[in-house]
Structures are given as structure tokens and as C-alpha cells.
Design a protein around this motif. Structure first.
Motif, PDB file in Angstrom:
ATOM      1  N   ALA A 227      13.225 -67.098  -3.815  1.00  0.00           N
ATOM      2  CA  ALA A 227      12.946 -66.093  -4.852  1.00  0.00           C
ATOM      3  C   ALA A 227      11.522 -66.237  -5.380  1.00  0.00           C
ATOM      4  O   ALA A 227      10.832 -65.238  -5.624  1.00  0.00           O
ATOM      5  N   ALA A 228      11.057 -67.464  -5.547  1.00  0.00           N
ATOM      6  CA  ALA A 228       9.684 -67.678  -6.020  1.00  0.00           C
ATOM      7  C   ALA A 228       8.674 -67.170  -4.996  1.00  0.00           C
ATOM      8  O   ALA A 228       7.618 -66.613  -5.365  1.00  0.00           O
ATOM      9  N   ARG A 229       8.974 -67.336  -3.709  1.00  0.00           N
ATOM     10  CA  ARG A 229       8.071 -66.836  -2.668  1.00  0.00           C
ATOM     11  C   ARG A 229       7.950 -65.315  -2.726  1.00  0.00           C
ATOM     12  O   ARG A 229       6.858 -64.748  -2.567  1.00  0.00           O
ATOM     13  N   ILE A 230       9.087 -64.645  -3.004  1.00  0.00           N
ATOM     14  CA  ILE A 230       9.059 -63.175  -3.091  1.00  0.00           C
ATOM     15  C   ILE A 230       8.233 -62.731  -4.292  1.00  0.00           C
ATOM     16  O   ILE A 230       7.433 -61.787  -4.203  1.00  0.00           O
ATOM     17  N   ILE A 231       8.383 -63.403  -5.434  1.00  0.00           N
ATOM     18  CA  ILE A 231       7.636 -63.011  -6.629  1.00  0.00           C
ATOM     19  C   ILE A 231       6.142 -63.279  -6.445  1.00  0.00           C
ATOM     20  O   ILE A 231       5.290 -62.527  -6.949  1.00  0.00           O
ATOM     21  N   ASP A 232       5.799 -64.340  -5.714  1.00  0.00           N
ATOM     22  CA  ASP A 232       4.380 -64.649  -5.489  1.00  0.00           C
ATOM     23  C   ASP A 232       3.686 -63.558  -4.691  1.00  0.00           C
ATOM     24  O   ASP A 232       2.445 -63.434  -4.742  1.00  0.00           O
ATOM     25  N   LYS A 233       4.430 -62.768  -3.928  1.00  0.00           N
ATOM     26  CA  LYS A 233       3.846 -61.709  -3.117  1.00  0.00           C
ATOM     27  C   LYS A 233       3.686 -60.391  -3.879  1.00  0.00           C
ATOM     28  O   LYS A 233       3.261 -59.395  -3.300  1.00  0.00           O
ATOM     29  N   LEU A 234       4.058 -60.369  -5.172  1.00  0.00           N
ATOM     30  CA  LEU A 234       3.901 -59.145  -5.955  1.00  0.00           C
ATOM     31  C   LEU A 234       2.417 -58.772  -6.081  1.00  0.00           C
ATOM     32  O   LEU A 234       1.565 -59.642  -6.281  1.00  0.00           O
ATOM     33  N   PRO A 235       2.100 -57.489  -5.978  1.00  0.00           N
ATOM     34  CA  PRO A 235       0.697 -57.077  -6.108  1.00  0.00           C
ATOM     35  C   PRO A 235       0.247 -57.072  -7.574  1.00  0.00           C
ATOM     36  O   PRO A 235       1.064 -57.188  -8.490  1.00  0.00           O
ATOM     37  N   LYS A 236      -1.040 -56.961  -7.768  1.00  0.00           N
ATOM     38  CA  LYS A 236      -1.589 -56.861  -9.118  1.00  0.00           C
ATOM     39  C   LYS A 236      -1.235 -55.510  -9.701  1.00  0.00           C
ATOM     40  O   LYS A 236      -1.322 -54.486  -9.034  1.00  0.00           O
TER      41      LYS A 236
END
Length: 239
Positions: free
Chosen positions: A206-215
Motif C-alpha cells: 500500500a505504501a508503494r502505491i501511495i508513493d507513486k501518486l502524482p503531484k
């Protein structure tokens, strides 16, 4: 005197019958003599029930504890103090909360507006200008509700696109829901990510998915960029 035989009396007439009867009686007496047994006098009831003459029973040892004696009662004071009844008690004055009708009415210009603490996060559902997920710029013209709906839709699309089930969790049959909370900072970046789930491998994914969120375009309150918290769950379910 000469003895004479009576021709009518024949002593050998029933000789065979008497011989057989005597032989049978002798055999009967012999059988009885062979089968006759004698027993010693004993208590057959005790022997049948296997009751020993002396029964030894272990009696458990009971230890009695003597409780300690109760403490002696407190000794009454010999000197009785007399309290002075003339002690002055201060009364509590309760002031009324009603406004004074004679007080001057303040003008609107005299009221000071409290400044908003820029470091205080504003809830996602209460902010005036909702943060804009890339691709939802056109929804801003339709209002805050449309922008929120587009933000949620794009978040779900991002999670589905980048979702990968951890192999170790699949092998161990681990599944469940990971609750995620993060803050959209004043510059539009994602920070203060907090996760809570049933297993570390699911939290890591889940943390990996959130880290890929765009600005994103930051949220604004009264025209100023503020921090906006956002939370979303990710369900990990084995097929």
C-alpha cells in the motif's frame, strides 16, 4: 430231624435281579464316596467381596492456619477541639451571562477576524477549494462536489493500475484491508503517510502505491494553500 426241601420254594428264582440291584447300590456308594468334598470353615462373604481383614486408608493431613489477630482499635483522642462557629465563609458570586442591553453595539468594522493557522490541516470534506488530482481540472468549474467525486475516482483508478498482490502474502493466504491516511501538503506533494493493516507485506505494498501518486494542486482555504488530510482503504482479497 431231617430237613426237607419245599418243592414250591425256589431260592434261585430272583437271583439275577438281586445281583444287579446289589451291584448298582455298590456303584452308587462308590461314586458318592469319590465325589464327596470337605471345606474349611471361612467367611465366604468376605472372600467373595475381596475384603481384607485390615483396611488401611491414608488420611490427608490438614494444616490449620491461625489468622493473625485483628489490629487494635484506634485510640480516641483525649483532647476535643472546639471549632469556632464565627468563621467567615466567602460567598461565590455567579455573574450572569446575559448581555447588557445598555452596552454599545459594535460595528462590523470593529470585530476582529481571527487569522487561520496555515499549519492546521483542513478536512477534505470541509475545505473551500478541493485539491485537484491531475486530470480533474475541468471539474473545478462544476463545483466542490464534482471535484471531490473526480478526486475519489482518480484515486481508485490509480490504485487499480498500480496494484500488485504480494507473493509472500499469497503463499501464506494473508488478506485484509489496509487503511491509509496521508496529507496533501501546501505544495501539492504527499506526506505524513500512515498505514494500518493485518500484515506488514500488505502495508508495504500500500505504501508503494501511495508513493507513486502524482503531484496535485493543493487545496485552498480563503485563497491560501493549506494542508488537506485524505484517507482511503485498499482491500487485499484472494480469489
Amino acid at each position: 430231624m431231617e430237613l426237607k426241601k419245599n418243592p414250591k420254594k425256589d431260592l434261585n428264582k430272583n437271583r439275577g435281579l438281586y445281583f444287579v440291584a446289589g451291584l448298582a447300590l455298590i456303584m452308587l456308594l462308590t461314586y458318592v464316596a469319590l465325589e464327596y468334598k470337605t471345606y474349611d470353615k471361612a467367611d465366604y462373604v468376605s472372600q467373595s467381596m475381596n475384603i481384607d481383614e485390615e483396611i488401611l486408608e491414608e488420611v490427608p493431613i490438614t494444616i490449620q492456619f491461625t489468622p493473625p489477630p485483628p489490629p487494635p482499635p484506634p485510640v480516641a483522642p483525649t483532647i476535643i477541639e472546639i471549632v469556632d462557629d464565627e468563621k467567615i465563609i466567602e460567598e461565590t458570586i455567579i455573574e450572569t451571562s446575559e448581555t447588557d442591553p445598555d452596552a454599545p453595539v459594535l460595528e462590523v468594522e470593529d470585530i476582529e477576524v481571527a487569522e487561520i493557522d496555515e499549519d492546521e490541516p483542513i478536512p477534505f470534506m470541509a475545505i473551500e477549494d478541493v485539491p485537484i488530482f491531475p486530470g480533474c481540472e475541468k471539474e473545478k468549474e462544476k463545483g466542490a462536489e464534482a471535484t471531490r467525486a473526480c478526486f475519489q475516482k482518480m484515486m481508485n483508478k490509480h490504485i487499480s493500475k498500480n496494484f500488485r498482490y504480494p507473493e509472500i502474502a499469497q503463499e501464506m493466504g494473508i488478506q485484509g484491508k489496509v487503511n491509509i491516511m496521508f496529507i496533501i501538503q501546501k505544495d501539492g506533494n504527499i506526506g505524513n503517510v500512515r498505514l494500518r493493516g493485518p500484515d506488514k507485506s500488505l502495508e508495504k505494498e500500500a505504501a508503494r502505491i501511495i508513493d507513486k501518486l502524482p503531484k496535485m494542486t493543493p487545496g485552498k482555504q480563503r485563497g491560501k494553500a493549506v494542508k488537506v488530510p485524505f484517507s482511503i482503504p485498499i482491500n487485499f482479497k484472494l480469489q
